[in-house]
Design a protein around this motif. Structure first.
Motif, PDB file in Angstrom:
ATOM      1  N   MET A  69    -105.299  50.536 -30.973  1.00 43.65           N
ATOM      2  CA  MET A  69    -106.377  50.080 -31.830  1.00 43.65           C
ATOM      3  C   MET A  69    -105.825  49.383 -33.075  1.00 43.65           C
ATOM      4  SD  MET A  69    -109.405  51.131 -30.502  1.00 43.65           S
ATOM      5  CE  MET A  69    -110.426  51.237 -31.935  1.00 43.65           C
ATOM      6  N   GLY A  70    -104.557  49.577 -33.374  1.00 45.60           N
ATOM      7  CA  GLY A  70    -103.949  48.926 -34.528  1.00 45.60           C
ATOM      8  C   GLY A  70    -103.610  47.482 -34.228  1.00 45.60           C
ATOM      9  N   VAL A  71    -103.098  46.797 -35.217  1.00 52.49           N
ATOM     10  CA  VAL A  71    -102.668  45.409 -35.070  1.00 52.49           C
ATOM     11  C   VAL A  71    -101.246  45.414 -34.518  1.00 52.49           C
ATOM     12  CG1 VAL A  71    -102.184  43.261 -36.284  1.00 52.49           C
ATOM     13  CG2 VAL A  71    -104.161  44.638 -36.934  1.00 52.49           C
ATOM     14  N   HIS A  72    -101.027  44.635 -33.463  1.00 51.58           N
ATOM     15  CA  HIS A  72     -99.733  44.572 -32.781  1.00 51.58           C
ATOM     16  C   HIS A  72     -99.125  43.190 -32.969  1.00 51.58           C
ATOM     17  CE1 HIS A  72    -100.695  48.325 -30.665  1.00 51.58           C
ATOM     18  NE2 HIS A  72    -101.917  47.832 -30.602  1.00 51.58           N
ATOM     19  N   PRO A  73     -98.017  43.076 -33.702  1.00 50.70           N
ATOM     20  CA  PRO A  73     -97.363  41.779 -33.869  1.00 50.70           C
ATOM     21  C   PRO A  73     -96.521  41.438 -32.647  1.00 50.70           C
ATOM     22  CG  PRO A  73     -96.178  43.433 -35.101  1.00 50.70           C
ATOM     23  CD  PRO A  73     -97.379  44.118 -34.499  1.00 50.70           C
ATOM     24  N   PHE A  74     -96.340  40.156 -32.406  1.00 49.16           N
ATOM     25  CA  PHE A  74     -95.499  39.691 -31.307  1.00 49.16           C
ATOM     26  C   PHE A  74     -94.879  38.356 -31.700  1.00 49.16           C
ATOM     27  CE2 PHE A  74     -94.873  37.088 -27.513  1.00 49.16           C
ATOM     28  CZ  PHE A  74     -94.019  37.908 -26.795  1.00 49.16           C
ATOM     29  N   SER A  75     -93.609  38.205 -31.414  1.00 52.78           N
ATOM     30  CA  SER A  75     -92.899  36.938 -31.615  1.00 52.78           C
ATOM     31  C   SER A  75     -92.215  36.575 -30.315  1.00 52.78           C
ATOM     32  CB  SER A  75     -91.842  37.059 -32.713  1.00 52.78           C
ATOM     33  OG  SER A  75     -92.435  37.342 -33.947  1.00 52.78           O
ATOM     34  N   GLY A  76     -92.156  35.290 -30.027  1.00 51.96           N
ATOM     35  CA  GLY A  76     -91.507  34.846 -28.804  1.00 51.96           C
ATOM     36  C   GLY A  76     -91.325  33.343 -28.808  1.00 51.96           C
ATOM     37  N   THR A  77     -90.806  32.841 -27.724  1.00 48.48           N
ATOM     38  CA  THR A  77     -90.574  31.410 -27.557  1.00 48.48           C
ATOM     39  C   THR A  77     -91.292  30.934 -26.306  1.00 48.48           C
ATOM     40  OG1 THR A  77     -88.409  31.617 -28.593  1.00 48.48           O
ATOM     41  CG2 THR A  77     -88.794  29.638 -27.307  1.00 48.48           C
ATOM     42  N   LEU A  78     -91.952  29.807 -26.430  1.00 47.57           N
ATOM     43  CA  LEU A  78     -92.669  29.190 -25.323  1.00 47.57           C
ATOM     44  C   LEU A  78     -91.951  27.890 -24.983  1.00 47.57           C
ATOM     45  CD1 LEU A  78     -95.319  29.593 -23.707  1.00 47.57           C
ATOM     46  CD2 LEU A  78     -96.450  28.211 -25.423  1.00 47.57           C
ATOM     47  N   THR A  79     -91.559  27.713 -23.732  1.00 51.19           N
ATOM     48  CA  THR A  79     -90.910  26.487 -23.284  1.00 51.19           C
ATOM     49  C   THR A  79     -91.955  25.634 -22.577  1.00 51.19           C
ATOM     50  OG1 THR A  79     -88.833  27.677 -23.016  1.00 51.19           O
ATOM     51  CG2 THR A  79     -89.018  25.552 -21.915  1.00 51.19           C
ATOM     52  N   LEU A  80     -92.071  24.377 -23.022  1.00 50.59           N
ATOM     53  CA  LEU A  80     -93.104  23.482 -22.505  1.00 50.59           C
ATOM     54  C   LEU A  80     -92.478  22.171 -22.024  1.00 50.59           C
ATOM     55  CD1 LEU A  80     -95.604  24.037 -25.416  1.00 50.59           C
ATOM     56  CD2 LEU A  80     -95.817  24.930 -23.088  1.00 50.59           C
ATOM     57  N   PRO A  81     -93.011  21.596 -20.971  1.00 48.00           N
ATOM     58  CA  PRO A  81     -92.436  20.354 -20.449  1.00 48.00           C
ATOM     59  C   PRO A  81     -92.794  19.151 -21.317  1.00 48.00           C
ATOM     60  CG  PRO A  81     -94.425  20.892 -19.241  1.00 48.00           C
ATOM     61  CD  PRO A  81     -94.159  22.039 -20.190  1.00 48.00           C
ATOM     62  N   SER A  82     -91.919  18.157 -21.296  1.00 48.40           N
ATOM     63  CA  SER A  82     -92.231  16.865 -21.910  1.00 48.40           C
ATOM     64  C   SER A  82     -92.630  15.912 -20.784  1.00 48.40           C
ATOM     65  CB  SER A  82     -91.015  16.323 -22.668  1.00 48.40           C
ATOM     66  OG  SER A  82     -89.998  15.942 -21.765  1.00 48.40           O
ATOM     67  N   ASP A  83     -92.756  14.638 -21.101  1.00 51.33           N
ATOM     68  CA  ASP A  83     -93.105  13.670 -20.066  1.00 51.33           C
ATOM     69  C   ASP A  83     -91.944  13.420 -19.102  1.00 51.33           C
ATOM     70  OD1 ASP A  83     -91.457  12.194 -21.763  1.00 51.33           O
ATOM     71  OD2 ASP A  83     -92.614  10.355 -21.515  1.00 51.33           O
ATOM     72  N   ASN A  84     -90.752  13.887 -19.448  1.00 49.19           N
ATOM     73  CA  ASN A  84     -89.554  13.735 -18.632  1.00 49.19           C
ATOM     74  C   ASN A  84     -89.075  15.141 -18.260  1.00 49.19           C
ATOM     75  OD1 ASN A  84     -86.891  13.476 -17.720  1.00 49.19           O
ATOM     76  ND2 ASN A  84     -86.444  11.773 -19.102  1.00 49.19           N
ATOM     77  N   ASP A  85     -89.012  15.429 -16.979  1.00 54.29           N
ATOM     78  CA  ASP A  85     -88.655  16.778 -16.528  1.00 54.29           C
ATOM     79  C   ASP A  85     -87.264  17.238 -16.982  1.00 54.29           C
ATOM     80  OD1 ASP A  85     -91.070  17.289 -15.286  1.00 54.29           O
ATOM     81  OD2 ASP A  85     -90.426  16.440 -13.374  1.00 54.29           O
ATOM     82  N   ALA A  86     -86.442  16.318 -17.459  1.00 53.98           N
ATOM     83  CA  ALA A  86     -85.100  16.681 -17.920  1.00 53.98           C
ATOM     84  C   ALA A  86     -85.119  17.291 -19.323  1.00 53.98           C
ATOM     85  CB  ALA A  86     -84.186  15.467 -17.895  1.00 53.98           C
ATOM     86  N   PHE A  87     -86.234  17.140 -20.047  1.00 54.13           N
ATOM     87  CA  PHE A  87     -86.319  17.618 -21.428  1.00 54.13           C
ATOM     88  C   PHE A  87     -87.522  18.524 -21.606  1.00 54.13           C
ATOM     89  CE2 PHE A  87     -84.307  13.409 -21.573  1.00 54.13           C
ATOM     90  CZ  PHE A  87     -83.087  13.756 -22.133  1.00 54.13           C
ATOM     91  N   GLU A  88     -87.354  19.557 -22.442  1.00 53.85           N
ATOM     92  CA  GLU A  88     -88.432  20.498 -22.712  1.00 53.85           C
ATOM     93  C   GLU A  88     -88.611  20.681 -24.214  1.00 53.85           C
ATOM     94  OE1 GLU A  88     -88.189  23.601 -19.006  1.00 53.85           O
ATOM     95  OE2 GLU A  88     -86.835  23.931 -20.693  1.00 53.85           O
ATOM     96  N   PHE A  89     -89.841  20.982 -24.596  1.00 50.19           N
ATOM     97  CA  PHE A  89     -90.143  21.381 -25.963  1.00 50.19           C
ATOM     98  C   PHE A  89     -89.994  22.892 -26.053  1.00 50.19           C
ATOM     99  CE2 PHE A  89     -92.849  17.546 -25.541  1.00 50.19           C
ATOM    100  CZ  PHE A  89     -92.364  16.824 -26.617  1.00 50.19           C
ATOM    101  N   SER A  90     -89.668  23.373 -27.226  1.00 52.33           N
ATOM    102  CA  SER A  90     -89.601  24.803 -27.477  1.00 52.33           C
ATOM    103  C   SER A  90     -90.550  25.113 -28.631  1.00 52.33           C
ATOM    104  CB  SER A  90     -88.166  25.186 -27.840  1.00 52.33           C
ATOM    105  OG  SER A  90     -88.086  26.548 -28.133  1.00 52.33           O
ATOM    106  N   ALA A  91     -91.419  26.079 -28.429  1.00 48.37           N
ATOM    107  CA  ALA A  91     -92.381  26.466 -29.469  1.00 48.37           C
ATOM    108  C   ALA A  91     -92.155  27.931 -29.823  1.00 48.37           C
ATOM    109  CB  ALA A  91     -93.809  26.259 -28.971  1.00 48.37           C
TER     110      ALA A  91
END
Length: 84
Positions: A1-23
Motif C-alpha cells: 500500500m506504500g509508495v514503491h520507487p523503481f529505477s531502470g533502463t529502457l532500450t528502444l530501437p531507432s530507425d536503424n536496427d544497428a543503433f538503439e536509444f537508452s532511456a
C-alpha cells in the motif's frame, strides 16, 4: 500500500536496427485498490509498467535517427503522457 520507487533502463530501437536509444527510468507506483490488485494476478509491477512503456515508446522511437535524440525524447515524453 506504500509508495514503491523503481529505477531502470529502457532500450528502444531507432530507425536503424544497428543503433538503439537508452532511456533511464525513475518512477514510483502505489496500490490504491488492494482487492482489485490481488484479483488481477499481477505480481511484477515494475515488469508490467516497463511493458506498457515499451509498447507506447517503441513505435515512436523507431521513427527517429540516433542523431535526433532530442526530438525523439520530446515525442516519447508526449507518448508517455498519453498513458496517464
Amino acid at each position: 500500500m506504500g509508495v514503491h520507487p523503481f529505477s531502470g533502463t529502457l532500450t528502444l530501437p531507432s530507425d536503424n536496427d544497428a543503433f538503439e536509444f537508452s532511456a533511464e527510468l525513475d518512477m514510483s507506483w502505489q496500490v490504491v485498490d488492494p482487492a482489485r490488485f490481488v484479483g488481477s494476478g499481477h505480481r511484477d509491477v515494475p515488469g508490467l509498467l516497463i511493458g506498457e512503456l515499451q509498447r507506447a515508446a517503441r513505435p515512436v522511437s523507431r521513427r527517429f535517427q540516433i542523431a535526433d535524440s532530442a526530438a525523439a525524447e520530446g515525442e516519447l515524453l508526449q507518448a508517455i503522457n498519453v498513458l496517464g
